[in-house]
Design a protein around this motif. Sequence first.
Motif, mmCIF file in Angstrom:
data_model
loop_
_atom_site.group_PDB
_atom_site.id
_atom_site.type_symbol
_atom_site.label_atom_id
_atom_site.label_comp_id
_atom_site.label_asym_id
_atom_site.label_seq_id
_atom_site.Cartn_x
_atom_site.Cartn_y
_atom_site.Cartn_z
ATOM 1 N N PHE A 118 -5.937 -5.668 -0.404
ATOM 2 C CA PHE A 118 -7.545 -5.885 -0.890
ATOM 3 C C PHE A 118 -7.717 -6.707 -2.219
ATOM 4 C CE2 PHE A 118 -9.833 -2.050 1.172
ATOM 5 C CZ PHE A 118 -9.696 -2.561 2.414
ATOM 6 N N ARG A 119 -6.516 -6.538 -3.110
ATOM 7 C CA ARG A 119 -6.686 -6.746 -4.479
ATOM 8 C C ARG A 119 -5.919 -7.957 -4.773
ATOM 9 N NH1 ARG A 119 -9.810 -2.528 -5.382
ATOM 10 N NH2 ARG A 119 -8.792 -1.553 -3.741
ATOM 11 N N THR B 157 0.580 -0.296 -4.410
ATOM 12 C CA THR B 157 -0.871 0.187 -4.464
ATOM 13 C C THR B 157 -1.410 -0.156 -5.872
ATOM 14 O OG1 THR B 157 -2.237 2.080 -4.748
ATOM 15 C CG2 THR B 157 0.092 2.380 -5.093
ATOM 16 N N SER B 158 -2.767 -0.553 -6.059
ATOM 17 C CA SER B 158 -3.215 -0.873 -7.328
ATOM 18 C C SER B 158 -3.607 0.457 -7.895
ATOM 19 C CB SER B 158 -4.540 -1.957 -6.857
ATOM 20 O OG SER B 158 -5.517 -0.974 -6.252
ATOM 21 N N ILE C 91 -3.562 2.357 6.945
ATOM 22 C CA ILE C 91 -3.971 2.893 8.108
ATOM 23 C C ILE C 91 -3.358 1.952 9.506
ATOM 24 C CG2 ILE C 91 -6.206 3.443 7.328
ATOM 25 C CD1 ILE C 91 -7.371 0.920 8.207
ATOM 26 N N ASP C 92 -2.139 1.263 8.946
ATOM 27 C CA ASP C 92 -1.763 0.244 10.088
ATOM 28 C C ASP C 92 -0.356 0.908 11.158
ATOM 29 O OD1 ASP C 92 0.629 0.370 8.211
ATOM 30 O OD2 ASP C 92 -0.187 -1.263 7.098
ATOM 31 N N GLN D 20 -1.612 5.126 1.743
ATOM 32 C CA GLN D 20 -3.214 5.108 2.047
ATOM 33 C C GLN D 20 -3.399 4.100 3.179
ATOM 34 O OE1 GLN D 20 -4.797 4.266 -2.527
ATOM 35 N NE2 GLN D 20 -2.498 3.933 -2.486
ATOM 36 N N HIS E 291 -5.745 7.680 4.781
ATOM 37 C CA HIS E 291 -6.873 7.212 5.226
ATOM 38 C C HIS E 291 -7.079 7.111 6.664
ATOM 39 C CE1 HIS E 291 -7.372 5.621 0.977
ATOM 40 N NE2 HIS E 291 -7.833 6.865 0.957
ATOM 41 N N THR F 221 1.992 -6.179 3.026
ATOM 42 C CA THR F 221 1.795 -7.492 2.832
ATOM 43 C C THR F 221 2.807 -8.429 3.417
ATOM 44 O OG1 THR F 221 2.566 -7.355 0.529
ATOM 45 C CG2 THR F 221 0.106 -7.464 0.871
ATOM 46 N N GLU F 222 3.968 -7.907 3.089
ATOM 47 C CA GLU F 222 5.182 -8.527 3.750
ATOM 48 C C GLU F 222 5.254 -8.507 5.392
ATOM 49 O OE1 GLU F 222 9.014 -7.894 1.089
ATOM 50 O OE2 GLU F 222 7.122 -6.732 0.141
ATOM 51 N N ALA G 132 -1.524 -0.637 0.418
ATOM 52 C CA ALA G 132 -1.492 -1.803 1.204
ATOM 53 C C ALA G 132 -0.507 -3.135 0.690
ATOM 54 C CB ALA G 132 -2.788 -2.473 1.197
HETATM 55 P P1 CNA Z 1 -5.080 -2.695 -2.887
HETATM 56 O O1 CNA Z 1 -5.912 -2.232 -3.857
HETATM 57 O O2 CNA Z 1 -5.275 -3.790 -2.154
HETATM 58 O O3 CNA Z 1 -3.579 -3.036 -3.805
HETATM 59 C C1 CNA Z 1 -2.467 -3.434 -3.323
HETATM 60 C C2 CNA Z 1 -1.477 -3.647 -4.612
HETATM 61 O O4 CNA Z 1 -0.289 -4.056 -3.975
HETATM 62 C C3 CNA Z 1 -2.045 -4.823 -5.549
HETATM 63 O O5 CNA Z 1 -1.712 -4.322 -6.866
HETATM 64 C C4 CNA Z 1 -0.700 -5.908 -5.361
HETATM 65 O O6 CNA Z 1 -0.421 -6.518 -6.174
HETATM 66 C C5 CNA Z 1 0.319 -5.013 -4.685
HETATM 67 N N1 CNA Z 1 1.267 -5.724 -3.621
HETATM 68 C C6 CNA Z 1 0.851 -6.606 -2.889
HETATM 69 N N2 CNA Z 1 1.801 -7.041 -2.066
HETATM 70 C C7 CNA Z 1 3.060 -6.402 -2.762
HETATM 71 C C8 CNA Z 1 4.458 -6.458 -2.463
HETATM 72 N N3 CNA Z 1 4.934 -7.331 -1.383
HETATM 73 N N4 CNA Z 1 5.103 -5.703 -3.191
HETATM 74 C C9 CNA Z 1 4.663 -5.039 -4.190
HETATM 75 N N5 CNA Z 1 3.272 -4.907 -4.483
HETATM 76 C C10 CNA Z 1 2.698 -5.648 -3.783
HETATM 77 O O7 CNA Z 1 -4.353 -1.608 -2.022
HETATM 78 P P2 CNA Z 1 -4.220 -0.064 -2.286
HETATM 79 O O8 CNA Z 1 -3.565 0.533 -1.099
HETATM 80 O O9 CNA Z 1 -4.005 0.528 -3.457
HETATM 81 O O10 CNA Z 1 -6.155 0.419 -1.946
HETATM 82 C C11 CNA Z 1 -6.238 1.203 -1.251
HETATM 83 C C12 CNA Z 1 -7.298 0.812 0.032
HETATM 84 C C13 CNA Z 1 -6.589 -0.453 0.923
HETATM 85 C C14 CNA Z 1 -6.715 1.741 0.929
HETATM 86 O O11 CNA Z 1 -7.845 2.553 1.187
HETATM 87 C C15 CNA Z 1 -6.287 1.124 2.243
HETATM 88 O O12 CNA Z 1 -6.505 2.042 3.277
HETATM 89 C C16 CNA Z 1 -6.778 -0.148 2.020
HETATM 90 N N6 CNA Z 1 -5.911 -1.084 3.091
HETATM 91 C C17 CNA Z 1 -5.039 -0.809 3.594
HETATM 92 C C18 CNA Z 1 -4.109 -1.876 4.567
HETATM 93 C C19 CNA Z 1 -3.300 -1.454 5.524
HETATM 94 O O13 CNA Z 1 -3.402 -0.252 6.259
HETATM 95 N N7 CNA Z 1 -2.222 -2.178 5.626
HETATM 96 C C20 CNA Z 1 -4.678 -3.437 4.341
HETATM 97 C C21 CNA Z 1 -5.617 -3.535 3.444
HETATM 98 C C22 CNA Z 1 -6.207 -2.469 2.781
#
Ligand code: CNA
Length: 241
Positions: free
Chosen positions: A35-36, A191-192, A105-106, A103, A121, A28-29, A24
Amino acid sequence: MDEKILELKKIIDDSDNIVFFGGAGVSTESNIPDFRSVDGLYNMKYKYSPEAILSRTFYREHTEEFYEFYRDKMIFPDAKPNKAHLALAKLEEMGKLKAVVTQNIDGLHQMAGSKNVFELHGSIYRNYCQDCGKAYDGIDIILNSEGVPRCECGGKIKPDVVLYEEGLDHKLLANAIKSIMAADVLIIGGTSLAVYPAAGLIDYFKGSKLVLINKEETPQDSKADLVIRDSIGKVLSQVVE
Ligand code: CNA
């Protein structure tokens, strides 16, 4: 250029067998919350955590509430690929990057031009009827409906996204693992590494350089040859011109 960025640039310059594994934080950008992190979905005011709402049980028992959250927080119709997605697409075009395992879904990797994308996912751009199986491509069917979206047969339409408590697609998983096993360089980013089984895929990597680009510490930092704690768009756009 920062020393670590230079090191990453050299790793990328020297390899034509790179795989990217992301989450995810890559989006974010593009203004899609993760999520985290501090401004992630966890820190917003919801009665349930995103994991609880995006679970199979919640979907089954509170389908209407599921859709309320899903429309509001998982679908971003105006989101555009950011510098990270574009840099990865460019690396694939240059013949250096062999696959993106995500991971997310966007659909933003494909929108940026990436071709070989494993969506562990699923995708918000695919939906299907739970009764007759009819496929509904795109997000309009979800956005233009109210409450629970229904198929013309009357069945519930479900997004083709993997909910918590659901398994991953076996064939897709096997192919994603195969590409990670064959890679010489694995770049993990945004990713976390907290969601399994997806996060466990990186254990299949047997190549020479493991790079981790994430804003926050992850449980796998100690395994990486290079850890860059910064924004992924900023980092990748500096190394891929
Ligand atoms: P997560 O657990 O939310 O972790 C995201 C990680 O990314 C965190 O550790 C942040 O510190 C880090 N982070 C955030 N922005 C940046 C950035 N600009 N540059 C570098 N690092 C950054 O997300 P994961 O993907 O690890 O967790 C898995 C879930 C979240 C999956 O099942 C996804 O499907 C789900 N998800 C997806 C979306 C999407 O499709 N965009 C959005 C939200 C959640």
